[in-house]
Design a protein around this motif. Structure first.
Motif, PDB file in Angstrom:
ATOM      1  N   ASP A  48       0.811  -1.422  -0.107  1.00 34.21           N
ATOM      2  CA  ASP A  48      -0.473  -0.069  -0.348  1.00 34.21           C
ATOM      3  C   ASP A  48       0.965   1.098   0.181  1.00 34.21           C
ATOM      4  OD1 ASP A  48      -2.576  -1.635  -0.114  1.00 34.21           O
ATOM      5  OD2 ASP A  48      -2.655  -1.026   2.382  1.00 34.21           O
ATOM      6  N   LYS A  49       1.880   1.315   0.757  1.00 27.14           N
ATOM      7  CA  LYS A  49       3.004   2.401   0.780  1.00 27.14           C
ATOM      8  C   LYS A  49       3.286   2.637  -0.119  1.00 27.14           C
ATOM      9  CE  LYS A  49       6.347   4.826   3.815  1.00 27.14           C
ATOM     10  NZ  LYS A  49       7.065   4.542   5.025  1.00 27.14           N
ATOM     11  N   ILE A  50       3.286   1.146  -1.503  1.00 23.67           N
ATOM     12  CA  ILE A  50       4.572   1.937  -2.647  1.00 23.67           C
ATOM     13  C   ILE A  50       3.134   2.339  -3.651  1.00 23.67           C
ATOM     14  CG2 ILE A  50       5.112   0.594  -4.940  1.00 23.67           C
ATOM     15  CD1 ILE A  50       6.297  -1.403  -2.895  1.00 23.67           C
ATOM     16  N   ILE A  51       2.104   1.659  -3.499  1.00 27.59           N
ATOM     17  CA  ILE A  51       0.849   2.621  -4.803  1.00 27.59           C
ATOM     18  C   ILE A  51       0.489   3.594  -3.790  1.00 27.59           C
ATOM     19  CG2 ILE A  51      -1.543   1.582  -5.113  1.00 27.59           C
ATOM     20  CD1 ILE A  51      -1.026  -0.940  -3.925  1.00 27.59           C
ATOM     21  N   GLN A  52       0.664   4.431  -3.083  1.00 25.60           N
ATOM     22  CA  GLN A  52       0.001   5.639  -2.580  1.00 25.60           C
ATOM     23  C   GLN A  52       1.238   6.746  -3.134  1.00 25.60           C
ATOM     24  OE1 GLN A  52       0.447   5.530   2.118  1.00 25.60           O
ATOM     25  NE2 GLN A  52      -2.168   4.609   1.600  1.00 25.60           N
ATOM     26  N   GLY A  53       2.982   6.233  -2.868  1.00 26.72           N
ATOM     27  CA  GLY A  53       3.647   6.362  -2.932  1.00 26.72           C
ATOM     28  C   GLY A  53       3.945   7.177  -4.658  1.00 26.72           C
ATOM     29  N   VAL A  54       3.221   5.658  -5.504  1.00 22.14           N
ATOM     30  CA  VAL A  54       3.483   6.579  -7.208  1.00 22.14           C
ATOM     31  C   VAL A  54       1.965   6.874  -6.904  1.00 22.14           C
ATOM     32  CG1 VAL A  54       2.521   4.619  -9.150  1.00 22.14           C
ATOM     33  CG2 VAL A  54       4.678   4.341  -7.466  1.00 22.14           C
ATOM     34  N   HIS A  55       1.125   6.867  -6.585  1.00 23.11           N
ATOM     35  CA  HIS A  55      -0.515   7.263  -6.705  1.00 23.11           C
ATOM     36  C   HIS A  55      -0.260   9.199  -6.986  1.00 23.11           C
ATOM     37  CE1 HIS A  55      -4.021   9.106  -5.980  1.00 23.11           C
ATOM     38  NE2 HIS A  55      -4.789   7.897  -6.018  1.00 23.11           N
ATOM     39  N   LYS A  56       1.020   9.268  -6.094  1.00 27.61           N
ATOM     40  CA  LYS A  56       1.282  11.514  -5.700  1.00 27.61           C
ATOM     41  C   LYS A  56       1.641  11.797  -7.307  1.00 27.61           C
ATOM     42  CE  LYS A  56       2.252  10.764  -1.181  1.00 27.61           C
ATOM     43  NZ  LYS A  56       3.799  11.388   0.087  1.00 27.61           N
ATOM     44  N   ALA A  57       2.824  10.569  -7.689  1.00 28.18           N
ATOM     45  CA  ALA A  57       2.935  10.975  -9.060  1.00 28.18           C
ATOM     46  C   ALA A  57       2.024  10.518 -10.399  1.00 28.18           C
ATOM     47  CB  ALA A  57       4.243  10.258  -9.747  1.00 28.18           C
ATOM     48  N   LEU A 101      -2.790   0.735 -10.936  1.00 27.03           N
ATOM     49  CA  LEU A 101      -2.094   0.858  -9.669  1.00 27.03           C
ATOM     50  C   LEU A 101      -1.506  -0.403  -8.737  1.00 27.03           C
ATOM     51  CD1 LEU A 101      -2.541   4.238  -8.490  1.00 27.03           C
ATOM     52  CD2 LEU A 101      -0.409   3.948  -9.673  1.00 27.03           C
ATOM     53  N   ALA A 102      -2.734  -1.178  -8.222  1.00 26.14           N
ATOM     54  CA  ALA A 102      -2.621  -2.588  -7.718  1.00 26.14           C
ATOM     55  C   ALA A 102      -1.885  -3.196  -8.326  1.00 26.14           C
ATOM     56  CB  ALA A 102      -4.669  -2.643  -7.642  1.00 26.14           C
ATOM     57  N   LYS A 103      -1.828  -3.268  -9.538  1.00 26.57           N
ATOM     58  CA  LYS A 103      -1.130  -4.251 -10.684  1.00 26.57           C
ATOM     59  C   LYS A 103       0.728  -4.357 -10.483  1.00 26.57           C
ATOM     60  CE  LYS A 103      -3.699  -4.596 -14.317  1.00 26.57           C
ATOM     61  NZ  LYS A 103      -3.462  -4.945 -16.194  1.00 26.57           N
ATOM     62  N   LEU A 104       0.058  -2.395 -10.228  1.00 27.48           N
ATOM     63  CA  LEU A 104       1.771  -2.158 -10.154  1.00 27.48           C
ATOM     64  C   LEU A 104       2.407  -2.547  -8.404  1.00 27.48           C
ATOM     65  CD1 LEU A 104       4.063   0.518 -11.674  1.00 27.48           C
ATOM     66  CD2 LEU A 104       3.784   1.006  -9.090  1.00 27.48           C
ATOM     67  N   LEU A 155      10.696   0.967 -10.915  1.00 27.58           N
ATOM     68  CA  LEU A 155      10.508   2.818 -12.269  1.00 27.58           C
ATOM     69  C   LEU A 155      10.831   1.639 -13.617  1.00 27.58           C
ATOM     70  CD1 LEU A 155      13.936   3.933 -10.848  1.00 27.58           C
ATOM     71  CD2 LEU A 155      11.503   5.867 -12.099  1.00 27.58           C
ATOM     72  N   GLU A 156      10.928   0.313 -13.536  1.00 21.95           N
ATOM     73  CA  GLU A 156      11.057  -0.296 -14.587  1.00 21.95           C
ATOM     74  C   GLU A 156       9.177  -0.848 -14.979  1.00 21.95           C
ATOM     75  OE1 GLU A 156      11.668  -1.990 -17.951  1.00 21.95           O
ATOM     76  OE2 GLU A 156      13.046  -0.916 -17.182  1.00 21.95           O
ATOM     77  N   PRO A 157       8.197  -1.061 -13.754  1.00 27.82           N
ATOM     78  CA  PRO A 157       6.917  -1.485 -14.520  1.00 27.82           C
ATOM     79  C   PRO A 157       6.631   0.380 -15.235  1.00 27.82           C
ATOM     80  CG  PRO A 157       7.047  -2.386 -12.007  1.00 27.82           C
ATOM     81  CD  PRO A 157       8.117  -2.006 -13.020  1.00 27.82           C
ATOM     82  N   LEU A 158       6.654   1.038 -14.137  1.00 36.30           N
ATOM     83  CA  LEU A 158       6.303   2.485 -14.079  1.00 36.30           C
ATOM     84  C   LEU A 158       6.179   3.471 -15.257  1.00 36.30           C
ATOM     85  CD1 LEU A 158       4.240   4.323 -12.362  1.00 36.30           C
ATOM     86  CD2 LEU A 158       6.784   5.021 -11.364  1.00 36.30           C
ATOM     87  N   ARG A 159       7.582   2.881 -16.061  1.00 31.21           N
ATOM     88  CA  ARG A 159       8.107   3.212 -17.363  1.00 31.21           C
ATOM     89  C   ARG A 159       6.816   2.671 -18.030  1.00 31.21           C
ATOM     90  NH1 ARG A 159      10.954   1.502 -21.496  1.00 31.21           N
ATOM     91  NH2 ARG A 159      11.499   0.001 -20.048  1.00 31.21           N
ATOM     92  N   HIS A 160       6.690   0.924 -17.958  1.00 32.99           N
ATOM     93  CA  HIS A 160       5.114   1.070 -19.048  1.00 32.99           C
ATOM     94  C   HIS A 160       4.373   1.058 -18.968  1.00 32.99           C
ATOM     95  CE1 HIS A 160       8.465  -1.857 -21.190  1.00 32.99           C
ATOM     96  NE2 HIS A 160       8.897  -2.238 -20.171  1.00 32.99           N
ATOM     97  N   LEU A 161       3.854   1.667 -17.546  1.00 37.00           N
ATOM     98  CA  LEU A 161       2.617   2.051 -17.527  1.00 37.00           C
ATOM     99  C   LEU A 161       1.857   3.403 -17.758  1.00 37.00           C
ATOM    100  CD1 LEU A 161       0.030   1.535 -15.779  1.00 37.00           C
ATOM    101  CD2 LEU A 161       1.250   2.456 -14.208  1.00 37.00           C
ATOM    102  N   ASP A 162       3.395   4.799 -17.761  1.00 35.90           N
ATOM    103  CA  ASP A 162       2.645   5.752 -18.197  1.00 35.90           C
ATOM    104  C   ASP A 162       4.368   6.737 -18.538  1.00 35.90           C
ATOM    105  OD1 ASP A 162       1.965   8.477 -17.243  1.00 35.90           O
ATOM    106  OD2 ASP A 162       0.471   8.001 -18.325  1.00 35.90           O
ATOM    107  N   GLU A 163       4.841   7.279 -19.113  1.00 41.18           N
ATOM    108  CA  GLU A 163       6.347   7.664 -19.443  1.00 41.18           C
ATOM    109  C   GLU A 163       5.855   9.384 -17.831  1.00 41.18           C
ATOM    110  OE1 GLU A 163       6.819   7.775 -22.950  1.00 41.18           O
ATOM    111  OE2 GLU A 163       7.597   6.007 -23.452  1.00 41.18           O
ATOM    112  N   VAL A 164       4.891   9.762 -18.032  1.00 42.37           N
ATOM    113  CA  VAL A 164       4.949  10.932 -17.782  1.00 42.37           C
ATOM    114  C   VAL A 164       4.638  10.838 -16.082  1.00 42.37           C
ATOM    115  CG1 VAL A 164       2.958  12.678 -16.734  1.00 42.37           C
ATOM    116  CG2 VAL A 164       3.336  12.730 -19.631  1.00 42.37           C
TER     117      VAL A 164
END
Length: 150
Positions: free
Chosen positions: A61-70, A81-84, A110-119
Motif C-alpha cells: 500500500d505504501k508503494i501504491i500511495q507513493g506512485v499515486h502522488k506522481a 496501481l494495484a497491478k503495479l 521504475l521499470e513497470p512504471l515506465r511501461h504504465l505511463d511515461e509522464v
C-alpha cells in the motif's frame, strides 16, 4: 501454534498447501486436546531498510500511495496501481532477501512504471533519482526514448 478454541499450545498439521503464486502456505491443523480443526496462513516477513537505517515492514500500500502522488492528473486507474504494486512486490520477493534496501524498491518500481505511463515515470524518477536541473530531466527523457526504441 496455539489452538484458537481451547488455547492448547500444541497442534498437529493435517494438510499444507502452497498458494498458486507461492506467496503463502495454508495449513490445516488439528488440536490434540479438543480435536477441533483450524487453518493458519504462513507468509514470509519482508522488511525494508531505509537510508537512515530504520527497519520497517514492507507495505504494498505504501508503494501504491507513493506512485499515486506522481499520477495526479494522469489517466491511471486504481486497478493499474494495484497491478503495479503486485508486480513490485513479486519482484522484491523474488530477490530472496529478508531485508530489502529502499533503493532496490525504487528500482523495482521504475521499470513497470515506465511501461504504465511515461509522464508518471518521469515524475517519480525525478523525486527518486533526485533530479536537480533541467539537464537531469533531459537525461531522463533521453533514457525513455532509448528504451522505447529498443
Amino acid at each position: 501454534m496455539h489452538c484458537p478454541y481451547c488455547k492448547n499450545p500444541d497442534s498437529r498439521v493435517t494438510d499444507s498447501r502452497v498458494a498458486e503464486d507461492g506467496s503463502f502456505i495454508r495449513r490445516r491443523r488439528q488440536c490434540p486436546q479438543c480435536d477441533r480443526r483450524f487453518t493458519t496462513v504462513e507468509q514470509t516477513q519482508l522488511v525494508v531498510v531505509k537510508r537512515s537505517g530504520v527497519v520497517e515492514p514492507f507495505s504494498r500500500d505504501k508503494i501504491i500511495q507513493g506512485v499515486h502522488k506522481a499520477c495526479k492528473g494522469r489517466p491511471i486507474s486504481d486497478a493499474d496501481l494495484a497491478k503495479l504494486g503486485k508486480s513490485v512486490e513479486d519482484t522484491i520477493r523474488s530477490m530472496g532477501l529478508a531485508e530489502v534496501p529502499t533503493e532496490e524498491i525504487g528500482l523495482a518500481i521504475l521499470e513497470p512504471l515506465r511501461h504504465l505511463d511515461e509522464v508518471v515515470y518521469l515524475r517519480f524518477a525525478s523525486v527518486y533519482e533526485n533530479y536537480g536541473s533541467v539537464e537531469d530531466f533531459e537525461t531522463g527523457i533521453a533514457h525513455l526514448r532509448t528504451a522505447k526504441s529498443n
